[in-house]
Design a protein around this motif. Structure first.
Motif, PDB file in Angstrom:
ATOM      1  N   MET A   9      37.097  55.423  46.323  1.00  0.00           N
ATOM      2  CA  MET A   9      36.973  55.948  45.072  1.00  0.00           C
ATOM      3  C   MET A   9      34.693  57.208  45.265  1.00  0.00           C
ATOM      4  N   LEU A  10      34.155  55.787  46.126  1.00  0.00           N
ATOM      5  CA  LEU A  10      33.241  55.902  46.038  1.00  0.00           C
ATOM      6  C   LEU A  10      32.322  56.207  47.596  1.00  0.00           C
ATOM      7  N   TRP A  11      33.396  56.134  48.222  1.00  0.00           N
ATOM      8  CA  TRP A  11      33.142  55.835  49.719  1.00  0.00           C
ATOM      9  C   TRP A  11      31.771  57.214  50.229  1.00  0.00           C
ATOM     10  N   ASN A  12      32.484  58.093  49.477  1.00  0.00           N
ATOM     11  CA  ASN A  12      31.291  59.561  49.698  1.00  0.00           C
ATOM     12  C   ASN A  12      30.715  59.627  49.367  1.00  0.00           C
ATOM     13  N   TYR A  13      30.025  59.278  48.690  1.00  0.00           N
ATOM     14  CA  TYR A  13      28.725  59.065  47.478  1.00  0.00           C
ATOM     15  C   TYR A  13      27.961  57.851  47.881  1.00  0.00           C
ATOM     16  N   GLY A  14      28.055  57.382  48.692  1.00  0.00           N
ATOM     17  CA  GLY A  14      26.393  56.333  48.700  1.00  0.00           C
ATOM     18  C   GLY A  14      27.334  55.471  48.969  1.00  0.00           C
ATOM     19  N   PHE A  15      28.664  54.588  48.823  1.00  0.00           N
ATOM     20  CA  PHE A  15      28.767  53.299  48.267  1.00  0.00           C
ATOM     21  C   PHE A  15      29.441  52.493  49.784  1.00  0.00           C
ATOM     22  N   VAL A  16      29.219  51.913  49.653  1.00  0.00           N
ATOM     23  CA  VAL A  16      29.619  50.961  51.248  1.00  0.00           C
ATOM     24  C   VAL A  16      29.652  48.989  50.741  1.00  0.00           C
ATOM     25  N   ARG A  17      30.583  48.897  51.247  1.00  0.00           N
ATOM     26  CA  ARG A  17      31.587  47.365  51.332  1.00  0.00           C
ATOM     27  C   ARG A  17      30.007  46.754  51.779  1.00  0.00           C
ATOM     28  N   VAL A  18      29.043  45.368  51.145  1.00  0.00           N
ATOM     29  CA  VAL A  18      29.014  44.494  52.358  1.00  0.00           C
ATOM     30  C   VAL A  18      29.124  43.871  52.412  1.00  0.00           C
ATOM     31  N   SER A  19      30.374  43.065  51.596  1.00  0.00           N
ATOM     32  CA  SER A  19      30.704  41.914  50.989  1.00  0.00           C
ATOM     33  C   SER A  19      31.512  41.570  50.064  1.00  0.00           C
ATOM     34  N   LYS A  20      32.606  40.823  50.960  1.00  0.00           N
ATOM     35  CA  LYS A  20      33.824  40.362  49.692  1.00  0.00           C
ATOM     36  C   LYS A  20      33.959  40.568  48.615  1.00  0.00           C
ATOM     37  N   SER A  21      32.549  40.831  48.396  1.00  0.00           N
ATOM     38  CA  SER A  21      32.438  41.320  46.951  1.00  0.00           C
ATOM     39  C   SER A  21      31.562  42.392  46.129  1.00  0.00           C
ATOM     40  N   ASN A  22      30.939  42.621  47.372  1.00  0.00           N
ATOM     41  CA  ASN A  22      29.761  43.947  46.800  1.00  0.00           C
ATOM     42  C   ASN A  22      30.057  44.595  47.476  1.00  0.00           C
ATOM     43  N   LEU A  23      29.355  46.495  47.063  1.00  0.00           N
ATOM     44  CA  LEU A  23      29.507  47.361  47.021  1.00  0.00           C
ATOM     45  C   LEU A  23      28.634  48.139  46.592  1.00  0.00           C
ATOM     46  N   ILE A  24      27.423  48.506  47.438  1.00  0.00           N
ATOM     47  CA  ILE A  24      25.934  48.537  47.119  1.00  0.00           C
ATOM     48  C   ILE A  24      25.794  50.146  47.575  1.00  0.00           C
TER      49      ILE A  24
END
Lengths: 143, 156
Positions: free
Chosen positions: B94-109
């Motif tokens: 939902m948020l990939w286009n709004y600056g959110f990126v996965r940086v580990s198995k449990s975190n989206l920053i």
């Protein structure tokens, strides 16, 4: 699995090519010669070292520094075991031979580890600059 | 609050009518959500003392990062920590286009909220946020993180 084996073989070919060409250059400069057994030992060493380095995924949860040290110790142990087998079965290796071998193994490892360390810092700096640019552009848009 | 949804296939102008007695935060957020073109996430305060049972709509731009702990998803903002009922992968989509990126198995920053990206002496790379928290960027996600940054620079 086939993909992983293919990727491993490509890495092994690259590593062996770089090491053998570097070895040939050193031999030309130092006017020394190598023999068939050394070439095979060099290949086996490359095989063992590449395999150990290829296991980096297993160290995902630890810091890169711990990973480098752990992989170095495992590689040293594997190479030591190979040398021991060669020493017992094919040709005895003198203490100086052991020392020379480990020296020629440790120096490139430390050089590449230092390069990797430098790359992490420079890449992170670039990524930080990218983030600044993205944030600035987004700020300009919002205004 | 009673919610009525009416589906009309041949409707020309989609619209939302809100009937309210006072402009509570929830109503304000609803209005903001309708007016904004970004998705919103609903959550409840993670601190049970602050949880009055009412869901709060979170604007993604206010979220520093999402953390998945013990099968629960938490959103960290300047104003506090909220528990979300979504899954991390649904939020990522939902948020990939709004600056959110996965940086580990449990975190989206949220890259718009990163104060600084810095490696430690042990070579682990951390993203620091205004709230003083740091999130480690896992080596496995380093490549996709870099690709995402390049893509976002292109989009912006």
């Amino acid at each position: 699995m086939r993909e992983k084996i293919g990727s491993f073989l490509i890495e092994l070919c690259c590593v062996y090519t770089i090491i053998s060409v570097a070895g040939a250059i050193v031999n030309i400069i130092c006017k020394t010669e190598t023999n068939n057994l050394n070439v095979i030992v060099m290949f086996i060493t490359c095989l063992a070292a590449t395999f150990v380095l290829f296991l980096h995924k297993l160290f995902d949860n630890v810091s890169p520094l711990v990973m480098i040290i752990a992989q170095f110790l495992i590689a040293c142990a594997v190479v030591g075991l190979i040398l021991l087998i060669i020493s017992v079965t094919i040709s005895p290796i003198s203490p100086k031979g052991w020392f020379e071998f480990y020296r020629s193994f440790v120096i490139p490892y430390i050089v590449f580890a230092a390069f990797y360390y430098y790359r992490i810092f420079s890449e992170t700096k670039k990524q930080d600059e990218l983030i600044r640019q993205i944030q600035e552009k987004a700020g300009e848009k919002a205004e | 609050m009673k919610l009525n949804l009416y589906k009309e296939n041949d409707i020309q102008n989609e619209h939302v009518d809100v009937y309210y007695s006072n402009m509570r935060p929830l109503i304000r957020q609803l209005v903001d959500t309708v007016n904004s073109d970004r998705p919103s996430l609903s959550g409840r305060p993670a601190d049970e003392d602050l949880d009055d049972g009412e869901e709060i709509l979170l604007d993604p731009k206010d979220i520093y990062y999402l953390d998945h702990i013990d099968r629960k998803l938490f959103a960290y903002t300047k104003n506090g920590v909220y528990r979300l009922m979504n899954t991390l992968s649904a939020c990522e989509e939902m948020l990939w286009n709004y600056g959110f990126v996965r940086v580990s198995k449990s975190n989206l920053i949220n890259i718009y909220r990163i104060k600084q990206l810095k490696p430690d002496l042990n070579m682990k790379v951390f993203a620091s946020f205004d709230n003083g928290e740091r999130i480690c960027i896992n080596r496995s996600y380093k490549k996709s993180f870099n690709e995402y940054l390049l893509k976002m620079r292109g989009i912006n």
